[in-house]
Motif scaffolding. Structure first.
Motif, short mmCIF file in Angstrom:
data_model
loop_
_atom_site.label_atom_id
_atom_site.label_comp_id
_atom_site.label_asym_id
_atom_site.label_seq_id
_atom_site.Cartn_x
_atom_site.Cartn_y
_atom_site.Cartn_z
N MET A 155 2.04 -7.41 -8.04
CA MET A 155 1.66 -6.19 -8.74
C MET A 155 2.70 -5.08 -8.59
N ASP A 156 3.89 -5.42 -8.10
CA ASP A 156 4.98 -4.45 -8.01
C ASP A 156 5.51 -4.18 -9.41
N LYS A 157 5.20 -3.02 -9.97
CA LYS A 157 5.50 -2.74 -11.37
C LYS A 157 6.99 -2.57 -11.66
N ASN A 206 0.80 -1.22 0.00
CA ASN A 206 0.00 0.00 0.00
C ASN A 206 0.84 1.28 0.00
N GLY A 207 2.15 1.14 0.13
CA GLY A 207 3.00 2.33 0.17
C GLY A 207 3.27 2.87 -1.22
N ASP A 208 4.11 3.89 -1.28
CA ASP A 208 4.49 4.48 -2.56
C ASP A 208 5.58 3.64 -3.22
N GLY A 209 5.45 3.42 -4.53
CA GLY A 209 6.49 2.70 -5.25
C GLY A 209 6.53 1.23 -4.88
N SER A 210 7.73 0.74 -4.56
CA SER A 210 7.95 -0.67 -4.25
C SER A 210 8.35 -0.85 -2.80
N ALA A 211 8.01 -2.02 -2.27
CA ALA A 211 8.49 -2.36 -0.93
C ALA A 211 10.01 -2.47 -0.97
N PRO A 212 10.72 -2.02 0.07
CA PRO A 212 12.18 -2.09 0.06
C PRO A 212 12.68 -3.54 0.09
N LEU A 213 13.67 -3.82 -0.74
CA LEU A 213 14.25 -5.16 -0.79
C LEU A 213 15.58 -5.22 -0.05
N PHE A 214 16.52 -4.35 -0.43
CA PHE A 214 17.83 -4.32 0.22
C PHE A 214 17.91 -3.25 1.31
N GLY A 215 17.30 -2.09 1.04
CA GLY A 215 17.37 -1.00 1.99
C GLY A 215 18.71 -0.30 2.03
N ASN A 216 19.50 -0.44 0.95
CA ASN A 216 20.81 0.22 0.89
C ASN A 216 21.10 0.62 -0.56
N PHE A 217 22.39 0.82 -0.87
CA PHE A 217 22.76 1.30 -2.21
C PHE A 217 22.42 0.31 -3.32
N LEU A 218 22.12 -0.95 -2.97
CA LEU A 218 21.76 -1.95 -3.96
C LEU A 218 20.30 -1.85 -4.40
N GLU A 219 19.51 -1.08 -3.67
CA GLU A 219 18.07 -1.00 -3.95
C GLU A 219 17.76 -0.64 -5.40
N PRO A 220 18.41 0.38 -6.00
CA PRO A 220 18.08 0.71 -7.39
C PRO A 220 18.31 -0.43 -8.38
N THR A 258 5.71 -8.38 -22.50
CA THR A 258 4.41 -9.04 -22.38
C THR A 258 4.07 -9.27 -20.91
N HIS A 259 5.05 -9.73 -20.13
CA HIS A 259 4.82 -10.00 -18.71
C HIS A 259 4.36 -8.74 -17.99
N TYR A 260 5.03 -7.62 -18.27
CA TYR A 260 4.63 -6.37 -17.64
C TYR A 260 3.21 -5.96 -18.05
N PHE A 261 2.93 -6.06 -19.34
CA PHE A 261 1.62 -5.63 -19.83
C PHE A 261 0.50 -6.53 -19.30
N LEU A 262 0.77 -7.82 -19.11
CA LEU A 262 -0.24 -8.70 -18.54
C LEU A 262 -0.63 -8.24 -17.14
N HIS A 263 0.32 -7.70 -16.40
CA HIS A 263 0.05 -7.27 -15.03
C HIS A 263 -0.52 -5.86 -14.93
N HIS A 264 -0.15 -4.99 -15.87
CA HIS A 264 -0.41 -3.57 -15.61
C HIS A 264 -1.03 -2.77 -16.74
N LYS A 265 -1.33 -3.33 -17.85
CA LYS A 265 -1.86 -2.53 -18.95
C LYS A 265 -3.20 -3.09 -19.45
N LYS A 266 -3.99 -2.20 -20.01
CA LYS A 266 -5.22 -2.62 -20.65
C LYS A 266 -4.87 -3.29 -21.97
N LEU A 267 -5.30 -4.52 -22.14
CA LEU A 267 -4.85 -5.32 -23.27
C LEU A 267 -5.81 -5.21 -24.46
#
Length: 400
Positions: free
Chosen positions: A290-292, A174-188, A341-350
């Motif tokens: 649904m994490d884009k 429910n937060g903004d963007g993505s849930a943190p995975l590494f929480g450090n410089f590796l996150e991007p 295709t994988h991204y569009f299946l999750h997030h775009k009107k097909l």
């Protein structure tokens, strides 16, 4: 932390919210705001909008159309925004000497008794609900989505069986963007926008194809080798998804045109190294589908996976460097199509019925049976290897 009672709405207020801009649904007296899920709904936005402002309890339990999983109810629970005061409840409150016992919902003990006496008890919630954190509605908190996930998995001490149950029960951040995975410089490095894939790889595909074309005698031969690579990618796609990304699955049967084999092997180690590696490679996608920004493969990871296939192509087609390069470039183009295709299946009107059916098929893999349905761009290899899921394409139903 302090809690605040959720608001009450009238039936007219709920019914007014049934568009892409704001879409509410109800189950009993509970009101849910599903606006941010309209585009992502596996059955398509048309179906969810058709039930906008209405009670979805019956359709979500309809086995013929689509019986929803526990994951779906878990996602819905976090979208609770209040209660709807049905007409029988309002009428009872108006006629009551103590309407404050009934409204706002849920009623206190005296109000509940009065509603039962007037036959309106079925229209009220049975428990008090509060505004909560994003994870408070879960039956069990596996991971805190507001803290770096990877170290939580590493330090969890969870068994493999419990981990697999949790990671395949989808959550919604429910937060903004993505849930943190590494929480450090590796996150991007863990996040990739879908358009990065064609931007990074199509120039290399074009350059490699140009080199290969210059060393192959005819255009027809070049096209044949390039298309061979494209077709081989579809098998690689299936093999990676089933054999690597879902190494956690127990292979109970294997069929190939009438030949059946049985096995009961689980290859995922039951230790923190194996579990954390699985979560990093693919588990996080099933945990937060649904994490884009974690739907396509980061270029750094794809380089690691693509290097062996470059070597394989030049080993199989050893007699001609240009042929091997053409095959490899066709395969990389197939990968670009797969990730987009994988991204569009999750997030775009097909745009087509085929792609909408493919989305329902892929979402069945996520929400119903992660041990089958490994094809993303097609069901062909699922059909060949006996892992095809039955298609469940929801058909519009007129809501009463």
């Amino acid at each position: 932390m302090p809690s605040q009672t959720l608001p009450n709405f009238t039936s007219n207020e709920v019914d007014a919210n049934k568009t892409n801009e704001r879409c509410w649904v109800t189950i009993g007296s509970k009101v849910y705001d599903v606006t941010d899920f309209v585009d992502a709904h596996p059955g398509g936005e048309d179906l969810i909008l058709q039930y906008g402002g209405k009670d979805v309890g019956a359709i979500m339990q309809n086995e013929i159309k689509h019986l929803h999983s526990k994951s779906a109810y878990g996602i819905l629970a976090k979208k609770l925004i209040g209660f709807v005061a049905a007409d029988p409840v309002l009428q009872t409150a108006v006629a009551s000497g103590r309407p404050q016992d009934i409204l706002p919902l849920p009623p206190n003990q005296a109000g509940a008794q009065e509603l039962r006496m007037n036959g309106a008890a079925e229209h009220v919630p049975t428990e008090r609900a509060y505004e909560t954190t994003s994870m408070a509605s879960e039956e069990h908190v596996f991971l805190n989505l507001d803290e770096p996930l990877l170290m939580q998995v590493w330090n969890s001490g969870i068994s493999k069986d419990d981990y697999l149950k949790e990671v395949h029960r989808a959550r919604d951040y429910n937060g903004d963007g993505s849930a943190p995975l590494f929480g450090n410089f590796l996150e991007p490095l863990s996040k990739t926008a879908w358009y990065v894939v064609p931007i990074v790889w199509l120039p290399w595909v074009s350059f490699g194809s140009w080199l290969a074309y210059g060393g192959i005698p005819s255009t027809v031969q070049f096209a044949a080798y390039w298309i061979t690579g494209l077709c081989l990618w579809s098998l690689v796609e299936y093999g990676l998804h089933r054999g690597l990304f879902h190494i956690d699955k127990c292979v109970s049967s294997f069929s190939f045109h009438g030949l059946s084999l049985s096995a009961t092997s689980r290859y995922l180690p039951d230790n923190r190294v194996g579990i954390t590696a699985h979560f990093l490679l693919h588990g996080i996608h099933h945990f937060l589908p649904m994490d884009k920004y974690r739907l396509v493969m980061p270029p750094t990871l794809f380089v690691v996976l693509a290097a062996p296939f470059w070597k394989l192509a030049h080993t199989v087609f050893y007699w001609d460097w240009y042929v091997a390069t053409a095959v490899f470039c066709g395969g990389i183009f197939g990968y670009v199509c797969y990730d987009c295709t994988h991204y569009f299946l999750h997030h775009k009107k097909l745009p087509t019925a085929y792609h909408r059916a493919l989305r329902s098929y892929h979402f069945d893999h996520h929400y119903k049976d992660s041990g089958n349905g490994f094809g993303v761009t097609s069901r062909f290899w699922d059909r060949v290897f006996g892992t095809e899921l039955p298609m469940s394409v929801p058909k519009p139903i007129k809501a009463s």
